[in-house]
Design a protein around this motif. Sequence first.
Motif, PDB file in Angstrom:
ATOM      1  N   LEU A  56       0.815  -1.303   0.122  1.00  0.00           N
ATOM      2  CA  LEU A  56       0.029  -0.032  -0.094  1.00  0.00           C
ATOM      3  C   LEU A  56       0.988   1.409   0.087  1.00  0.00           C
ATOM      4  CD1 LEU A  56      -2.528  -1.199   2.860  1.00  0.00           C
ATOM      5  CD2 LEU A  56      -2.880  -0.865   0.247  1.00  0.00           C
ATOM      6  N   LYS A  57       0.442   2.069  -0.847  1.00  0.00           N
ATOM      7  CA  LYS A  57       1.225   3.548  -0.648  1.00  0.00           C
ATOM      8  C   LYS A  57       0.677   4.250   0.508  1.00  0.00           C
ATOM      9  CE  LYS A  57       0.546   4.050  -5.733  1.00  0.00           C
ATOM     10  NZ  LYS A  57      -0.428   4.140  -6.643  1.00  0.00           N
ATOM     11  N   PRO A  58       1.454   5.233   0.945  1.00  0.00           N
ATOM     12  CA  PRO A  58       1.227   5.984   2.229  1.00  0.00           C
ATOM     13  C   PRO A  58      -0.168   6.604   2.302  1.00  0.00           C
ATOM     14  CG  PRO A  58       3.384   6.364   1.609  1.00  0.00           C
ATOM     15  CD  PRO A  58       3.038   5.555   0.521  1.00  0.00           C
ATOM     16  N   VAL A  59      -0.398   7.199   1.072  1.00  0.00           N
ATOM     17  CA  VAL A  59      -1.977   7.970   0.971  1.00  0.00           C
ATOM     18  C   VAL A  59      -3.026   6.589   1.037  1.00  0.00           C
ATOM     19  CG1 VAL A  59      -1.967   7.686  -1.429  1.00  0.00           C
ATOM     20  CG2 VAL A  59      -3.180   9.421  -0.357  1.00  0.00           C
ATOM     21  N   GLU A  60      -2.705   5.524   0.357  1.00  0.00           N
ATOM     22  CA  GLU A  60      -3.594   4.371   0.926  1.00  0.00           C
ATOM     23  C   GLU A  60      -3.929   4.021   2.215  1.00  0.00           C
ATOM     24  OE1 GLU A  60      -3.771   2.406  -3.555  1.00  0.00           O
ATOM     25  OE2 GLU A  60      -2.158   1.858  -2.211  1.00  0.00           O
ATOM     26  N   GLN A  61      -2.610   3.815   3.135  1.00  0.00           N
ATOM     27  CA  GLN A  61      -2.754   3.518   4.215  1.00  0.00           C
ATOM     28  C   GLN A  61      -3.557   4.565   5.140  1.00  0.00           C
ATOM     29  OE1 GLN A  61       1.682   2.931   5.045  1.00  0.00           O
ATOM     30  NE2 GLN A  61       1.567   1.124   4.205  1.00  0.00           N
ATOM     31  N   GLU A  62      -3.435   5.779   4.710  1.00  0.00           N
ATOM     32  CA  GLU A  62      -4.174   6.802   5.637  1.00  0.00           C
ATOM     33  C   GLU A  62      -5.416   6.934   5.328  1.00  0.00           C
ATOM     34  OE1 GLU A  62      -2.356  10.961   4.739  1.00  0.00           O
ATOM     35  OE2 GLU A  62      -0.458  10.106   5.149  1.00  0.00           O
ATOM     36  N   GLN A  63      -5.782   6.587   4.050  1.00  0.00           N
ATOM     37  CA  GLN A  63      -7.258   6.574   3.680  1.00  0.00           C
ATOM     38  C   GLN A  63      -8.014   5.133   4.471  1.00  0.00           C
ATOM     39  OE1 GLN A  63      -9.255   8.553   1.670  1.00  0.00           O
ATOM     40  NE2 GLN A  63     -10.469   7.607   3.067  1.00  0.00           N
ATOM     41  N   MET A  64      -7.088   4.034   4.325  1.00  0.00           N
ATOM     42  CA  MET A  64      -7.697   2.842   5.354  1.00  0.00           C
ATOM     43  C   MET A  64      -7.919   3.195   6.632  1.00  0.00           C
ATOM     44  SD  MET A  64      -7.240   0.021   3.192  1.00  0.00           S
ATOM     45  CE  MET A  64      -6.876  -1.181   4.506  1.00  0.00           C
ATOM     46  N   GLN A  65      -6.805   3.998   7.321  1.00  0.00           N
ATOM     47  CA  GLN A  65      -7.140   4.218   8.703  1.00  0.00           C
ATOM     48  C   GLN A  65      -8.366   4.982   8.916  1.00  0.00           C
ATOM     49  OE1 GLN A  65      -3.493   6.131   9.457  1.00  0.00           O
ATOM     50  NE2 GLN A  65      -2.493   4.018  10.346  1.00  0.00           N
ATOM     51  N   GLU A  66      -8.464   6.177   7.825  1.00  0.00           N
ATOM     52  CA  GLU A  66      -9.798   6.939   8.145  1.00  0.00           C
ATOM     53  C   GLU A  66     -11.126   6.092   7.988  1.00  0.00           C
ATOM     54  OE1 GLU A  66     -12.278  10.256   8.213  1.00  0.00           O
ATOM     55  OE2 GLU A  66     -10.205  10.013   8.961  1.00  0.00           O
ATOM     56  N   TRP A  67     -11.275   5.117   7.002  1.00  0.00           N
ATOM     57  CA  TRP A  67     -12.406   4.364   6.859  1.00  0.00           C
ATOM     58  C   TRP A  67     -12.521   3.458   7.992  1.00  0.00           C
ATOM     59  CZ3 TRP A  67     -10.130   3.086   1.472  1.00  0.00           C
ATOM     60  CH2 TRP A  67     -10.863   3.997   0.243  1.00  0.00           C
ATOM     61  N   SER A  68     -11.521   2.873   8.507  1.00  0.00           N
ATOM     62  CA  SER A  68     -11.553   2.247   9.730  1.00  0.00           C
ATOM     63  C   SER A  68     -11.942   2.905  10.965  1.00  0.00           C
ATOM     64  CB  SER A  68     -10.185   1.546  10.177  1.00  0.00           C
ATOM     65  OG  SER A  68     -10.021   0.591   9.106  1.00  0.00           O
ATOM     66  N   ASP A  90     -12.330  -3.554  11.975  1.00  0.00           N
ATOM     67  CA  ASP A  90     -11.307  -4.434  11.241  1.00  0.00           C
ATOM     68  C   ASP A  90     -11.856  -5.005  10.013  1.00  0.00           C
ATOM     69  OD1 ASP A  90      -9.583  -4.068  13.228  1.00  0.00           O
ATOM     70  OD2 ASP A  90     -10.177  -5.715  14.545  1.00  0.00           O
ATOM     71  N   ASP A  91     -13.204  -5.478   9.768  1.00  0.00           N
ATOM     72  CA  ASP A  91     -13.442  -6.098   8.771  1.00  0.00           C
ATOM     73  C   ASP A  91     -13.677  -4.753   7.530  1.00  0.00           C
ATOM     74  OD1 ASP A  91     -14.582  -8.151  10.090  1.00  0.00           O
ATOM     75  OD2 ASP A  91     -16.662  -7.411  10.017  1.00  0.00           O
ATOM     76  N   ILE A  92     -14.053  -3.536   7.901  1.00  0.00           N
ATOM     77  CA  ILE A  92     -13.816  -2.500   6.421  1.00  0.00           C
ATOM     78  C   ILE A  92     -12.370  -2.410   6.440  1.00  0.00           C
ATOM     79  CG2 ILE A  92     -13.922  -0.049   6.400  1.00  0.00           C
ATOM     80  CD1 ILE A  92     -16.771  -1.657   6.448  1.00  0.00           C
ATOM     81  N   ASP A  93     -11.452  -2.454   7.378  1.00  0.00           N
ATOM     82  CA  ASP A  93     -10.048  -2.375   6.969  1.00  0.00           C
ATOM     83  C   ASP A  93      -9.634  -3.553   5.967  1.00  0.00           C
ATOM     84  OD1 ASP A  93      -7.155  -1.413   7.681  1.00  0.00           O
ATOM     85  OD2 ASP A  93      -7.137  -3.527   7.906  1.00  0.00           O
ATOM     86  N   LEU A  94     -10.172  -4.929   6.320  1.00  0.00           N
ATOM     87  CA  LEU A  94      -9.940  -6.127   5.363  1.00  0.00           C
ATOM     88  C   LEU A  94     -10.278  -5.768   4.283  1.00  0.00           C
ATOM     89  CD1 LEU A  94      -8.465  -8.954   5.938  1.00  0.00           C
ATOM     90  CD2 LEU A  94     -11.005  -9.756   6.248  1.00  0.00           C
ATOM     91  N   ILE A  95     -11.746  -5.419   4.069  1.00  0.00           N
ATOM     92  CA  ILE A  95     -12.274  -5.328   2.836  1.00  0.00           C
ATOM     93  C   ILE A  95     -11.658  -4.371   1.859  1.00  0.00           C
ATOM     94  CG2 ILE A  95     -14.396  -4.335   1.552  1.00  0.00           C
ATOM     95  CD1 ILE A  95     -15.977  -5.617   4.265  1.00  0.00           C
ATOM     96  N   PHE A  96     -11.280  -3.083   2.315  1.00  0.00           N
ATOM     97  CA  PHE A  96     -10.608  -2.221   1.578  1.00  0.00           C
ATOM     98  C   PHE A  96      -9.104  -2.403   1.187  1.00  0.00           C
ATOM     99  CE2 PHE A  96     -14.635   0.191   2.818  1.00  0.00           C
ATOM    100  CZ  PHE A  96     -14.821   1.009   1.709  1.00  0.00           C
ATOM    101  N   CYS A  97      -8.640  -2.909   2.145  1.00  0.00           N
ATOM    102  CA  CYS A  97      -7.222  -3.254   1.809  1.00  0.00           C
ATOM    103  C   CYS A  97      -7.194  -4.328   0.837  1.00  0.00           C
ATOM    104  CB  CYS A  97      -6.630  -3.915   3.436  1.00  0.00           C
ATOM    105  SG  CYS A  97      -4.783  -4.363   2.950  1.00  0.00           S
ATOM    106  N   ALA A  98      -7.969  -5.487   0.851  1.00  0.00           N
ATOM    107  CA  ALA A  98      -8.067  -6.240  -0.409  1.00  0.00           C
ATOM    108  C   ALA A  98      -8.188  -5.758  -1.587  1.00  0.00           C
ATOM    109  CB  ALA A  98      -9.189  -7.489   0.060  1.00  0.00           C
ATOM    110  N   HIS A  99      -9.200  -4.697  -1.401  1.00  0.00           N
ATOM    111  CA  HIS A  99      -9.569  -4.054  -2.761  1.00  0.00           C
ATOM    112  C   HIS A  99      -8.571  -3.155  -3.209  1.00  0.00           C
ATOM    113  CE1 HIS A  99     -11.829  -1.540  -5.536  1.00  0.00           C
ATOM    114  NE2 HIS A  99     -11.489  -0.508  -4.977  1.00  0.00           N
TER     115      HIS A  99
END
Length: 122
Positions: A56-68, A90-99
């Motif tokens: 994951l790119k840093p911007v994607e990691q930040e977005q994942m944290q925001e969604w979680s 945690d589910d939302i994190d898993l779903i968006f990370c996989a995506h």
Amino acid sequence: MKTLISIIQPRLEQAQLLPDGLWELLDEQAYLDYRDSADFDAAWIAAYQKLHRDGLKPVEQEQMQEWSRLAFDQVIRASGSGDLAAYIADDIDLIFCAHLLGVEDEFVHWLAECYAEQRLPA
């Protein structure tokens, strides 16, 4: 999966991930026990282990944290349960990370379907 994400993401951002009435009908302890069951836990962990988060790119990691965080905040406000909020975040994190990583997984797809249908995975 992209279609499911396009349903979940706006609901998450509009604080409408799950319907308000869901919490009144939920047997919280029974649901937490289900989430802690060996079958569910093993499937969740197996899906998580497929994700190589270093991709994951840093911007994607930040977005994942925001969604979680959004998911956690919505659920704790609606249900009053930190345990439920943590599982759902945690589910939302898993779903968006996989995506974001382009990982196809049957269990993650099922989780995404549940949230797209505004129901808890069960």
